[in-house]
Design an enzyme around this catalytic site. Structure first.
Site, PDB file in Angstrom:
ATOM      1  N   CYS A 110       0.870  -1.109   0.105  1.00 17.66           N
ATOM      2  CA  CYS A 110       0.343   0.023   0.235  1.00 17.66           C
ATOM      3  C   CYS A 110       0.663   1.425  -0.119  1.00 17.66           C
ATOM      4  O   CYS A 110       0.587   2.441  -0.890  1.00 17.66           O
ATOM      5  CB  CYS A 110      -0.767  -0.540   0.997  1.00 17.66           C
ATOM      6  N   HIS A 158      -1.509   0.625   7.135  1.00 17.89           N
ATOM      7  CA  HIS A 158      -2.850   1.567   5.786  1.00 17.89           C
ATOM      8  C   HIS A 158      -2.008   2.390   5.538  1.00 17.89           C
ATOM      9  O   HIS A 158      -2.832   3.277   6.042  1.00 17.89           O
ATOM     10  CB  HIS A 158      -3.893   0.232   5.969  1.00 17.89           C
ATOM     11  N   ASP A 173      -7.518   5.546  -2.986  1.00 15.13           N
ATOM     12  CA  ASP A 173      -6.122   3.804  -2.935  1.00 15.13           C
ATOM     13  C   ASP A 173      -5.773   2.878  -3.624  1.00 15.13           C
ATOM     14  O   ASP A 173      -7.023   1.640  -4.213  1.00 15.13           O
ATOM     15  CB  ASP A 173      -7.204   3.377  -1.265  1.00 15.13           C
TER      16      ASP A 173
END
EC number: 2.3.1.-
Length: 345
Positions: A110, A158, A173
């Site tokens: 991520c 995250h 995202d």
């Protein structure tokens, strides 16, 4: 990140003049990596010529939607550096990430994917805020965790982006693999949308179950991203994916988060080899599924249908599969750096 060997070279957000920005030529190479069709190349080039267009919904939103979709389908969500790299160290430096993602056609987790994307979007003219989230334990690969702790969340582990368009913020995202939103979503309490049919997503602002607050009115509210796998049911069942905050996260925050998730022996990323790319329909308009390598098996999921595409028996087969299925090419040094205990027979 700062140099590991120098304890006085601390990570920080560089001064404005020293922050990495990708050039027009580099951004055009990124569009090539995304395999943009001509209509999005034209839109991207228009924004490159006039960066103010990036902050409008008329131009900025369609381009952002395309970048999000094509990125997840052409830049893998993967943790191969933690297994095949000789040093097992993840870089979060935007310049080094450009080389990894655009030049080498690799991907990342991520923070790698979203730090790179945030830099690319700022270079195009978007206003971007880096944020952080906690992944829900309902997403755990372990059945006993999903059964017993699905209402709880991990610590900060995250990263996602907030992008300002017109008069509102959108969440973006490209670093959640197969469970990502796969579209920019407005930061609106109660927003719902189709994601990967039949799956729907929802954004709510609410307090989470873990709190020392003595009453609901005292509990901190978080933005929560949830999914519903079967929206046709008479009563929708929503599963939490992660919660996040609008607070800006700095490079030193991600340094701590990345270090933990890339070194802790309990971390999913340090234990298992994984690689995911999303799949678009023939018209390249919507995402319909994903291809995911987990340990020794590649599975394809289209909608609600899931099947095994390939099961690898040897390490040579897995490396060949990374090339043929995910377009990921490892160097000879990387191939030889996988610890013996993680090699397939």
């Amino acid at each position: 990140m700062a140099r590991l060997e120098d304890p006085t070279a601390l990570t920080q957000l560089p001064d404005e003049s020293a922050r990495v920005r990708y050039t027009s030529s580099e951004l055009q190479d990124y569009f090539e990596t995304l395999k943009f069709p001509q209509r999005f190349l034209d839109l991207g080039n228009s924004v490159l010529k006039d960066p103010s267009l990036a902050r409008t919904k008329e131009n900025g939103l369609p381009l952002l939607q395309a970048i999000t979709r094509y990125h997840t389908c052409n830049v893998p969500f993967e943790n191969l550096v933690l297994h095949y790299d000789p040093h097992k160290i993840v870089t979060l430096d935007p310049a080094e990430l450009y080389t990894k993602i655009v030049t080498r056609r690799r991907g990342g987790r991520c923070m790698e994917n979203n730090i790179f994307l945030g830099t690319a979007l700022r270079s195009l003219g978007y206003e971007v805020r880096n944020c952080g989230g906690r992944v829900s334990r309902a997403m755990s690969p372990y059945p006993e965790v999903r059964k017993n702790q699905s209402a709880t969340y991990d610590g900060w582990n995250h990263m996602l982006l907030l992008v300002f368009l017109g008069d509102e913020w959108y969440g973006v995202d490209v670093g959640m693999g197969s469970m990502g939103p796969n579209l920019p979503f407005p930061l609106q309490d109660g927003f719902e949308s189709l994601s990967i049919a039949p799956r729907e997503i929802r954004i709510q602002k609410r307090s989470i179950s873990e709190t020392h607050a003595t009453g609901p009115s005292h509990a901190t509210k978080m933005w929560c991203y949830d999914v519903c796998y079967n929206p046709a049911e008479s009563k929708k069942t929503w599963t939490p994916v992660y919660c996040f905050t609008e607070t800006e996260f700095l490079p030193q925050d991600y340094e701590v988060m990345s270090w933990f998730t890339s070194t802790n022996p309990r971390s999913f990323f340090t234990r298992y080899i994984t690689c995911t790319k999303m799949i678009m329909d023939e018209d390249k308009e919507v995402i319909i599924g994903n291809l995911t390598l987990f340990k020794d098996t590649v599975r394809e999921t289209i909608g609600s249908d899931r099947k095994v595409v390939k099961k690898f028996e040897t390490e040579e087969e897995r490396i060949k599969g990374l090339v043929e299925i995910f377009d990921v090419n490892l160097t000879e040094e990387e191939k030889n750096s996988l610890p013996q205990e993680k090699r397939l027979a």
